[in-house]
Design an enzyme around this catalytic site. Sequence first.
Site, PDB file in Angstrom:
ATOM      1  N   LYS A 193     -10.685  14.551  -6.657  1.00 58.11           N
ATOM      2  CA  LYS A 193      -9.812  14.837  -5.513  1.00 58.11           C
ATOM      3  C   LYS A 193      -8.466  14.140  -5.716  1.00 58.11           C
ATOM      4  O   LYS A 193      -8.310  13.306  -6.613  1.00 58.11           O
ATOM      5  CB  LYS A 193     -10.469  14.363  -4.213  1.00 58.11           C
ATOM      6  CG  LYS A 193     -10.804  12.882  -4.171  1.00 58.11           C
ATOM      7  CD  LYS A 193     -11.559  12.519  -2.914  1.00 58.11           C
ATOM      8  CE  LYS A 193     -11.891  11.024  -2.912  1.00 58.11           C
ATOM      9  NZ  LYS A 193     -12.551  10.599  -1.667  1.00 58.11           N
ATOM     10  N   TYR A 243      19.012  -3.116   0.003  1.00 61.86           N
ATOM     11  CA  TYR A 243      19.134  -2.836   1.428  1.00 61.86           C
ATOM     12  C   TYR A 243      18.603  -3.998   2.263  1.00 61.86           C
ATOM     13  O   TYR A 243      17.561  -4.585   1.954  1.00 61.86           O
ATOM     14  CB  TYR A 243      18.340  -1.581   1.797  1.00 61.86           C
ATOM     15  CG  TYR A 243      18.968  -0.292   1.353  1.00 61.86           C
ATOM     16  CD1 TYR A 243      20.204   0.108   1.845  1.00 61.86           C
ATOM     17  CD2 TYR A 243      18.318   0.540   0.449  1.00 61.86           C
ATOM     18  CE1 TYR A 243      20.783   1.305   1.452  1.00 61.86           C
ATOM     19  CE2 TYR A 243      18.882   1.746   0.041  1.00 61.86           C
ATOM     20  CZ  TYR A 243      20.121   2.123   0.547  1.00 61.86           C
ATOM     21  OH  TYR A 243      20.688   3.304   0.154  1.00 61.86           O
TER      22      TYR A 243
END
Length: 360
Positions: free
Chosen positions: A35, A256
């Site tokens: 998966k 940032y």
Amino acid sequence: MPRPIYAEIDIQALKHNLARLRESVGDRTLWAVVKANAYGHGLENAVEAFADADGFATIDLCDAERARRAGWHKRVLLLEGFFDETDIEPLQDLDVETVVHSMWQIDILKRLQLREVKVHIKVNSGMNRLGFLPVEVGTIYDLLTSIPGVKVMGVVTHFANAEPSYLGDAPASVSRQLTRMGRLAHSATAACMANSAAILWHPEVGGDGVRAGVALYGVSPDSHISSEELGLIPAMTLSAKIIAVQEIAPGEAVGYGSRWIAKRPTRVGIVACGYADGYPRSMPDGSPTWVEGAIAPLVGAVSMDMLEIDITDIPSAGLGSRVELWGRHLPVNRVAAAAGTIGYELICALARRVPLQIKH
């Protein structure tokens, strides 16, 4: 020139890990869990690397169809079962087996004309997500076998905590989940209970099938135990290059929010990897990266396309140096721990925009 970031997928490592788990499970049915695009490694790569597995386990019919197109002719199992009645026709066309975990699925099977649907009864032994209680399994079995076209393959459960670091007397330990399973836990056939952690650390778990997941990809299911100790080889290495170097003075900030401020003259390497590539924005200052044979700490906030590392103490590191974000030299569990998560999340979250380089 493409942006200098890529994830190397080592096919031989995947094959090695499958062989390592096969040693533990013998001739029991070994489902390879593929998966999430084979945990970020590429489903088509899994078709090649896991050719010796007995079946694929996934959660989406689209994955089953994709695996069939890639040449997978063995068994496929849907771990969450089907989601509505429109799934039944393609499920039969693709010869895909399905978990049944709820009465609404049985109601769908009852009202359709079926050719053959192979089902596995999901048992809730303590995870409390999906499945019927152990005491209900007999009734559910009778209901399913009374439906024309339904073939019951066995029962399946999932352990909430099979890692050695989880105490045996805790509420959802393997021993307690096995106790809840009752006689089903001691059935020699038609039961699939063990996941990667149970395969590695709980030989007492019986059944004729197992589901190998994260360990197939070379990641230890328990972050307290290394892949190397388990004889597993990491199959994914995420790397990016330094695309610029900044020389900054004490007191200057990086990134940032200016959360990291230099305390000394610092060489900062700007790396072509960011949160849009799957490297978590939540990574704190000091998180490890590996460059030129040494650990370089993250400095400043991870941005969308770039991150910054302190290479002051690594003179050989500079423009064009390859930085390993996780992989062979830097275990993904170590990186994940810095962000307060698990290795599973990082490899599964690898962005589609990151090119895969396949090593055969």
